[in-house]
Design a protein around this motif. Sequence first.
Motif, PDB file in Angstrom:
ATOM      1  N   ALA A 214       0.830  -1.206   0.000  1.00 53.36           N
ATOM      2  CA  ALA A 214       0.000   0.000   0.000  1.00 53.36           C
ATOM      3  C   ALA A 214       0.867   1.260   0.000  1.00 53.36           C
ATOM      4  CB  ALA A 214      -0.925  -0.001   1.222  1.00 53.36           C
ATOM      5  N   ALA A 215       2.008   1.208   0.709  1.00 54.96           N
ATOM      6  CA  ALA A 215       2.922   2.352   0.720  1.00 54.96           C
ATOM      7  C   ALA A 215       3.501   2.595  -0.670  1.00 54.96           C
ATOM      8  CB  ALA A 215       4.044   2.120   1.732  1.00 54.96           C
ATOM      9  N   ILE A 216       3.804   1.510  -1.385  1.00 53.09           N
ATOM     10  CA  ILE A 216       4.295   1.653  -2.763  1.00 53.09           C
ATOM     11  C   ILE A 216       3.250   2.363  -3.620  1.00 53.09           C
ATOM     12  CG2 ILE A 216       4.950   0.399  -4.859  1.00 53.09           C
ATOM     13  CD1 ILE A 216       6.116  -1.784  -3.035  1.00 53.09           C
ATOM     14  N   ARG A 217       1.982   1.971  -3.463  1.00 49.62           N
ATOM     15  CA  ARG A 217       0.905   2.610  -4.240  1.00 49.62           C
ATOM     16  C   ARG A 217       0.786   4.084  -3.893  1.00 49.62           C
ATOM     17  NH1 ARG A 217      -1.813  -2.053  -2.316  1.00 49.62           N
ATOM     18  NH2 ARG A 217      -1.857  -3.731  -3.886  1.00 49.62           N
ATOM     19  N   ASP A 218       0.819   4.394  -2.605  1.00 53.49           N
ATOM     20  CA  ASP A 218       0.666   5.790  -2.181  1.00 53.49           C
ATOM     21  C   ASP A 218       1.820   6.654  -2.689  1.00 53.49           C
ATOM     22  OD1 ASP A 218      -1.648   5.097  -0.856  1.00 53.49           O
ATOM     23  OD2 ASP A 218      -0.711   4.986   1.133  1.00 53.49           O
ATOM     24  N   LEU A 219       3.028   6.146  -2.599  1.00 57.94           N
ATOM     25  CA  LEU A 219       4.182   6.896  -3.094  1.00 57.94           C
ATOM     26  C   LEU A 219       4.107   7.098  -4.595  1.00 57.94           C
ATOM     27  CD1 LEU A 219       6.851   5.059  -0.911  1.00 57.94           C
ATOM     28  CD2 LEU A 219       6.455   7.535  -0.850  1.00 57.94           C
ATOM     29  N   THR A 220       3.752   6.043  -5.304  1.00 51.47           N
ATOM     30  CA  THR A 220       3.638   6.126  -6.759  1.00 51.47           C
ATOM     31  C   THR A 220       2.562   7.137  -7.157  1.00 51.47           C
ATOM     32  OG1 THR A 220       4.373   3.841  -7.032  1.00 51.47           O
ATOM     33  CG2 THR A 220       3.157   4.820  -8.868  1.00 51.47           C
ATOM     34  N   ASP A 221       1.422   7.085  -6.484  1.00 49.41           N
ATOM     35  CA  ASP A 221       0.340   8.025  -6.784  1.00 49.41           C
ATOM     36  C   ASP A 221       0.749   9.467  -6.517  1.00 49.41           C
ATOM     37  OD1 ASP A 221      -1.236   5.880  -7.495  1.00 49.41           O
ATOM     38  OD2 ASP A 221      -2.394   5.846  -5.625  1.00 49.41           O
ATOM     39  N   ALA A 222       1.681   9.666  -5.588  1.00 46.94           N
ATOM     40  CA  ALA A 222       2.158  11.016  -5.265  1.00 46.94           C
ATOM     41  C   ALA A 222       3.273  11.469  -6.198  1.00 46.94           C
ATOM     42  CB  ALA A 222       2.630  11.066  -3.816  1.00 46.94           C
ATOM     43  N   GLY A 223       3.660  10.601  -7.150  1.00 45.98           N
ATOM     44  CA  GLY A 223       4.698  10.968  -8.109  1.00 45.98           C
ATOM     45  C   GLY A 223       6.107  10.658  -7.674  1.00 45.98           C
ATOM     46  N   VAL A 224       6.251   9.880  -6.589  1.00 43.92           N
ATOM     47  CA  VAL A 224       7.584   9.523  -6.096  1.00 43.92           C
ATOM     48  C   VAL A 224       8.051   8.242  -6.787  1.00 43.92           C
ATOM     49  CG1 VAL A 224       8.970   8.945  -4.060  1.00 43.92           C
ATOM     50  CG2 VAL A 224       7.051  10.563  -3.860  1.00 43.92           C
ATOM     51  N   PRO A 225       9.208   8.237  -7.437  1.00 48.29           N
ATOM     52  CA  PRO A 225       9.712   7.016  -8.071  1.00 48.29           C
ATOM     53  C   PRO A 225      10.022   5.951  -7.015  1.00 48.29           C
ATOM     54  CG  PRO A 225      10.910   8.958  -8.837  1.00 48.29           C
ATOM     55  CD  PRO A 225      10.108   9.381  -7.656  1.00 48.29           C
ATOM     56  N   VAL A 226       9.456   4.750  -7.173  1.00 48.87           N
ATOM     57  CA  VAL A 226       9.609   3.693  -6.172  1.00 48.87           C
ATOM     58  C   VAL A 226      10.153   2.429  -6.818  1.00 48.87           C
ATOM     59  CG1 VAL A 226       8.480   2.360  -4.354  1.00 48.87           C
ATOM     60  CG2 VAL A 226       7.592   4.615  -4.963  1.00 48.87           C
ATOM     61  N   GLY A 227      11.144   1.845  -6.160  1.00 50.95           N
ATOM     62  CA  GLY A 227      11.651   0.533  -6.531  1.00 50.95           C
ATOM     63  C   GLY A 227      11.511  -0.404  -5.351  1.00 50.95           C
ATOM     64  N   VAL A 228      11.797  -1.664  -5.579  1.00 48.48           N
ATOM     65  CA  VAL A 228      11.656  -2.679  -4.538  1.00 48.48           C
ATOM     66  C   VAL A 228      12.952  -3.458  -4.413  1.00 48.48           C
ATOM     67  CG1 VAL A 228      10.556  -4.895  -4.011  1.00 48.48           C
ATOM     68  CG2 VAL A 228       9.169  -2.939  -4.643  1.00 48.48           C
ATOM     69  N   LEU A 229      13.332  -3.746  -3.169  1.00 50.80           N
ATOM     70  CA  LEU A 229      14.464  -4.623  -2.884  1.00 50.80           C
ATOM     71  C   LEU A 229      13.940  -5.917  -2.269  1.00 50.80           C
ATOM     72  CD1 LEU A 229      17.298  -2.426  -1.315  1.00 50.80           C
ATOM     73  CD2 LEU A 229      17.419  -3.763  -3.405  1.00 50.80           C
ATOM     74  N   VAL A 230      14.135  -7.033  -2.950  1.00 46.69           N
ATOM     75  CA  VAL A 230      13.832  -8.331  -2.361  1.00 46.69           C
ATOM     76  C   VAL A 230      15.054  -8.666  -1.504  1.00 46.69           C
ATOM     77  CG1 VAL A 230      13.129 -10.710  -2.774  1.00 46.69           C
ATOM     78  CG2 VAL A 230      12.554  -8.931  -4.439  1.00 46.69           C
ATOM     79  N   ALA A 231      14.965  -8.315  -0.230  1.00 44.69           N
ATOM     80  CA  ALA A 231      16.171  -8.354   0.593  1.00 44.69           C
ATOM     81  C   ALA A 231      15.823  -8.657   2.044  1.00 44.69           C
ATOM     82  CB  ALA A 231      16.904  -7.015   0.503  1.00 44.69           C
ATOM     83  N   PRO A 232      16.521  -9.663   2.604  1.00 44.30           N
ATOM     84  CA  PRO A 232      17.441 -10.532   1.881  1.00 44.30           C
ATOM     85  C   PRO A 232      16.702 -11.720   1.288  1.00 44.30           C
ATOM     86  CG  PRO A 232      17.500 -11.117   4.181  1.00 44.30           C
ATOM     87  CD  PRO A 232      16.512  -9.984   4.062  1.00 44.30           C
ATOM     88  N   LEU A 233      17.322 -12.338   0.310  1.00 44.96           N
ATOM     89  CA  LEU A 233      16.795 -13.568  -0.244  1.00 44.96           C
ATOM     90  C   LEU A 233      17.451 -14.730   0.505  1.00 44.96           C
ATOM     91  CD1 LEU A 233      15.847 -14.172  -3.844  1.00 44.96           C
ATOM     92  CD2 LEU A 233      16.877 -16.005  -2.533  1.00 44.96           C
ATOM     93  N   ILE A 234      16.631 -15.560   1.162  1.00 43.53           N
ATOM     94  CA  ILE A 234      17.125 -16.616   2.041  1.00 43.53           C
ATOM     95  C   ILE A 234      16.735 -17.979   1.468  1.00 43.53           C
ATOM     96  CG2 ILE A 234      17.202 -17.486   4.400  1.00 43.53           C
ATOM     97  CD1 ILE A 234      16.028 -14.766   5.294  1.00 43.53           C
ATOM     98  N   PRO A 235      17.692 -18.833   1.177  1.00 44.31           N
ATOM     99  CA  PRO A 235      17.373 -20.166   0.624  1.00 44.31           C
ATOM    100  C   PRO A 235      16.411 -20.941   1.525  1.00 44.31           C
ATOM    101  CG  PRO A 235      19.742 -19.762   0.542  1.00 44.31           C
ATOM    102  CD  PRO A 235      19.142 -18.642   1.346  1.00 44.31           C
TER     103      PRO A 235
END
Length: 358
Positions: A214-235
Amino acid sequence: MSASKPLRGRAALSNPANRFSPTHQELDAETEFDDGEVTDRIATVQIEERPKTIISRNSSPDVPFEQSINPYRGCEHGCIYCFARPSHAYWDLSPGLDFETHIICKTHAAEQLEKELRGKNYRCTPITLGANTDPYQPLEQQRRTTRELLEVMLRFRQPVTIITKGALITRDLDLLAELARQQLCSVMISMTTLDPQLKRTLEPRAAGPRTRLAAIRDLTDAGVPVGVLVAPLIPMINDRELEAIVKASADAGARSAGYIFIRLPHEVKDLFREWLDHHYPDRAEHVMSLIRQSRGGQEYASRFGTRMRGEGAFANLIEQRFRLALNRYGLGQRDRLQLRTDLFSVPPQTGDQLALFS
């Protein structure tokens, strides 16, 4: 300090002596347990520090920024895997429960930032908030240190990137939207899992997966460029979710994604293994075996170029899956958005000669 069962709202099961300390503490054997958890909560202790400098410089080839600020040392989110845990040892505190419960808060941070930005030798490059510990951990709600730093950055038109898993970031949409309008801001949201139950044990006080989306959606709607980090990736813990996390993030409006293979420096190795033995005893050794296979036979390898991604067959398979997921869901590699530095300007202050003509 060692508990045979997890403390409520905390990830670490122990408080091992840091590697510089000759002594250690042990948990009182009389502590009562209820429903698999210790009945007593450990309250968060706030330790105030007035830093002499606020901007840290970095020269690592693995890190895509030169400058960073961490408003807090230690983190209430309590992520068991956090690579920053060993830094608490420098404060004569444990990387275990102390890291989650004894938070060093930098006072007068905004004042110090303004002083450094006004320095005659300051060279403007983007500043990253949250390089080690989260700038939007729960204490930020009351202390507002991160917000005050952003207010200074907006006045100076100082570009900033933010890495967080805290939904509190949406509180500052007014500042972030204005920074983004001037191409001075980007955000990376850390997404570890879509499973609320795994989140509760892995990173107990961080925002839940739906809240982060939901935070990603809100930031995007406000015009803020958003990326995602899949972190950490655990086997064998969250690697099966890789494609699902990328898809959910893309659906929420993320424009890019990256991942980091789990890192276990110093005391984190034992803390993580303790967590595994308690929550996943049936697969703990298999998890550690895959980590060692991806670290040249060791549980951690700090070599530049491979420490973020790992190496070997399993790590290579993860990289292939990640690239395919990016292509499938239309995301780019971790955002290297070029923020503007040419807008940086030192505003006049009381006593400046320029103020006489304003």
